[in-house]
Design an enzyme around this catalytic site. Structure first.
Site, short mmCIF file in Angstrom:
data_model
loop_
_atom_site.label_atom_id
_atom_site.label_comp_id
_atom_site.label_asym_id
_atom_site.label_seq_id
_atom_site.Cartn_x
_atom_site.Cartn_y
_atom_site.Cartn_z
N ASP A 1 -22.79 38.63 35.32
CA ASP A 1 -23.25 39.17 34.04
C ASP A 1 -24.62 38.59 33.69
O ASP A 1 -25.30 39.08 32.81
CB ASP A 1 -22.24 38.83 32.94
N ILE B 1 -14.88 29.16 26.47
CA ILE B 1 -14.74 30.35 27.32
C ILE B 1 -13.91 30.04 28.57
O ILE B 1 -13.02 30.79 28.96
CB ILE B 1 -16.13 30.91 27.68
N GLU C 1 -33.50 37.09 34.48
CA GLU C 1 -33.04 38.31 33.78
C GLU C 1 -33.81 38.59 32.48
O GLU C 1 -33.71 39.70 31.94
CB GLU C 1 -31.56 38.19 33.45
N ARG D 1 -24.81 31.20 32.63
CA ARG D 1 -26.27 31.36 32.54
C ARG D 1 -26.80 31.57 33.96
O ARG D 1 -26.31 30.96 34.92
CB ARG D 1 -26.92 30.12 31.94
P1 NAI Z 1 -18.65 25.17 25.48
O1 NAI Z 1 -19.72 24.25 25.00
O2 NAI Z 1 -17.41 25.36 24.67
O3 NAI Z 1 -18.19 24.74 26.96
C1 NAI Z 1 -19.08 24.39 27.98
C2 NAI Z 1 -18.35 23.37 28.83
O4 NAI Z 1 -19.12 23.14 30.02
C3 NAI Z 1 -18.19 21.99 28.15
O5 NAI Z 1 -16.83 21.63 28.17
C4 NAI Z 1 -19.07 21.07 28.99
O6 NAI Z 1 -18.56 19.74 29.06
C5 NAI Z 1 -19.01 21.77 30.34
N1 NAI Z 1 -20.10 21.42 31.25
C6 NAI Z 1 -21.41 21.30 30.97
N2 NAI Z 1 -22.11 20.99 32.09
C7 NAI Z 1 -21.20 20.92 33.09
C8 NAI Z 1 -21.29 20.64 34.48
N3 NAI Z 1 -22.46 20.31 35.05
N4 NAI Z 1 -20.16 20.67 35.22
C9 NAI Z 1 -18.95 20.97 34.65
N5 NAI Z 1 -18.82 21.23 33.32
C10 NAI Z 1 -19.92 21.20 32.56
O7 NAI Z 1 -19.40 26.55 25.75
P2 NAI Z 1 -18.77 28.01 25.80
O8 NAI Z 1 -18.80 28.58 24.44
O9 NAI Z 1 -17.49 27.97 26.56
O10 NAI Z 1 -19.91 28.76 26.68
C11 NAI Z 1 -20.06 28.52 28.08
C12 NAI Z 1 -21.26 29.27 28.61
O11 NAI Z 1 -21.15 30.68 28.38
C13 NAI Z 1 -22.58 28.86 27.95
O12 NAI Z 1 -23.53 28.62 28.97
C14 NAI Z 1 -23.01 30.06 27.19
O13 NAI Z 1 -24.39 30.13 27.09
C15 NAI Z 1 -22.43 31.20 28.01
N6 NAI Z 1 -22.26 32.43 27.22
C16 NAI Z 1 -22.45 33.66 27.84
C17 NAI Z 1 -22.33 34.85 27.12
C18 NAI Z 1 -22.49 36.19 27.78
O14 NAI Z 1 -22.52 37.21 27.07
N7 NAI Z 1 -22.60 36.27 29.09
C19 NAI Z 1 -22.06 34.82 25.67
C20 NAI Z 1 -21.81 33.49 25.13
C21 NAI Z 1 -21.93 32.36 25.89
#
Ligand code: NAI
Length: 334
Positions: free
Chosen positions: A261, A156, A266, A237
């Protein structure tokens, strides 16, 4: 394969029914009842159940499903914290999920929140509706030429980096595992640590996953390091941000605009119509009382494309189970 589909919303039925003709071996019965220990008995005679993030697939529910010989739980979401995975393993229940759906949908919503909060579009809309055409209080910042800071440059975050580049912004990334490919592709100008990102970014968007290290990463200390008037967006989150610190940051004028969002606490609200209730907490009311805050309720993923991907992945997994084939990559939980 007969599936009982729990917690059905109108858009779920629409998106699954649209894909079903491609899966003649599958039939689905929909119920708006959520999957809980009290409703698991409804699954008698089905091969599988399909549930969402707000289901209660704890030990009792799983035991009841297993007792009725339901051995497949199809979660139509990415997260599976609602499922007692150890118990599912013990009972021989296969659990699948939808590992990723339309990262661009979430990134686009993040930018929409940034633009709406920054340019006070939510306030402007209400004014025009009320025949108030004055501009005082609606001034925002031009994003072109400014710096975006993306925390978490996974699927994302990378999609948002591309969008920010399209806006003519300098893009800083911060990640536990920097992805140099994004730098080579020109989506991210530079990886920096969080402190440098806080100090340099005009727009900060959170896309790290939530764990004990990232919990409340946005707190009094980190907000103090940010630029005055920073635009903060959270579609990751709720637990990434300390709500009270955020409110203090907004009151102090440090946070110039916020688009949320997700927010801590929540869970009881997500996808519920609670208009007639007296809510036990006032976090949304407190945040929405600020003219520079825009909130949506876990809506970032909600596009037709994402719904269609959720349906296809879930139905592919159902077929894989029935025919002993391969599950969609990354979707088998146990
Ligand atoms: P992803 O796993 O592809 O990317 C997450 C990235 O965050 C990884 O590159 C990881 O190394 C990095 N990361 C983790 N902890 C970190 C920290 N302390 N500092 C810096 N970087 C850190 O995940 P994706 O698919 O990009 O999703 C990201 C977030 O979006 C997730 O938390 C997911 O739950 C949330 N999300 C929200 C939705 C919504 O409708 N609002 C829907 C789907 C996902």
């Amino acid at each position: 394969m007969k599936i009982l589909f729990y917690g059905t919303a109108s858009y779920d039925k629409e998106s699954f029914d649209k894909e079903l003709p491609a899966y003649p071996e599958i039939s689905i019965d929909y119920t708006d009842t959520n999957l809980t220990p009290l409703t698991a008995a409804l699954a008698r005679g089905y091969d599988a159940v399909c549930a969402f993030v707000n289901a209660d697939a704890g030990a009792l529910t799983l035991e009841m499903l297993a007792a009725q010989n339901v051995k497949l739980l199809l979660m139509r979401c990415a997260g599976y914290d609602a499922v007692n995975v150890n118990m599912a393993k013990e009972l021989g229940i296969t659990v699948t999920r939808v590992p990723a759906y339309s990262p661009e949908a979430i990134a686009e919503h993040a930018m929409a929140l940034a633009l709406c909060a920054n340019r006070r579009i939510h306030k402007g809309y209400i004014r025009v509706r009320e025949n108030n055409f004055a501009l005082a209080g609606l001034v925002g910042e031009t994003l072109h030429g400014k710096t975006a800071g993306i925390i978490g440059t996974g699927r994302i975050g990378a999609a948002l980096a591309r969008i920010c580049k399209g806006f003519g912004m300098t893009v800083l990334g911060s990640d536990l595992y920097p992805n140099q490919k994004l730098v080579e592709e020109g989506c991210i100008d530079e990886y920096v640590d969080n402190d440098e990102l806080y100090a340099r970014a005009d727009l900060i968007s959170l896309h790290a996953f939530l764990d004990k290290d990232s919990y409340h990463m946005i707190n009094d200390e980190s907000i103090a390091k940010m630029k005055d008037g920073v635009i903060l967006v959270n579609t990751g989150r709720g637990g990434l941000v300390d709500n009270d610190a955020l409110i203090r940051g907004i009151r102090a004028g440090k946070i110039g605009a916020a688009g949320l969002d997700v927010y801590e606490g929540e869970n009881a609200n997500v996808y519920q119509d609670r208009m007639d209730e007296i809510l036990g907490t006032s976090i949304t009311a407190r945040l929405c009382s600020f003219p520079n805050v825009v909130m949506t309720s876990h809506q970032a993923f909600f596009t037709r494309e994402a719904l269609s991907q959720i349906a296809v992945c879930t139905l592919d997994n159902a077929m894989a189970y029935a025919q002993g084939g391969e599950y969609v990559q990354g979707s088998q939980v146990c």
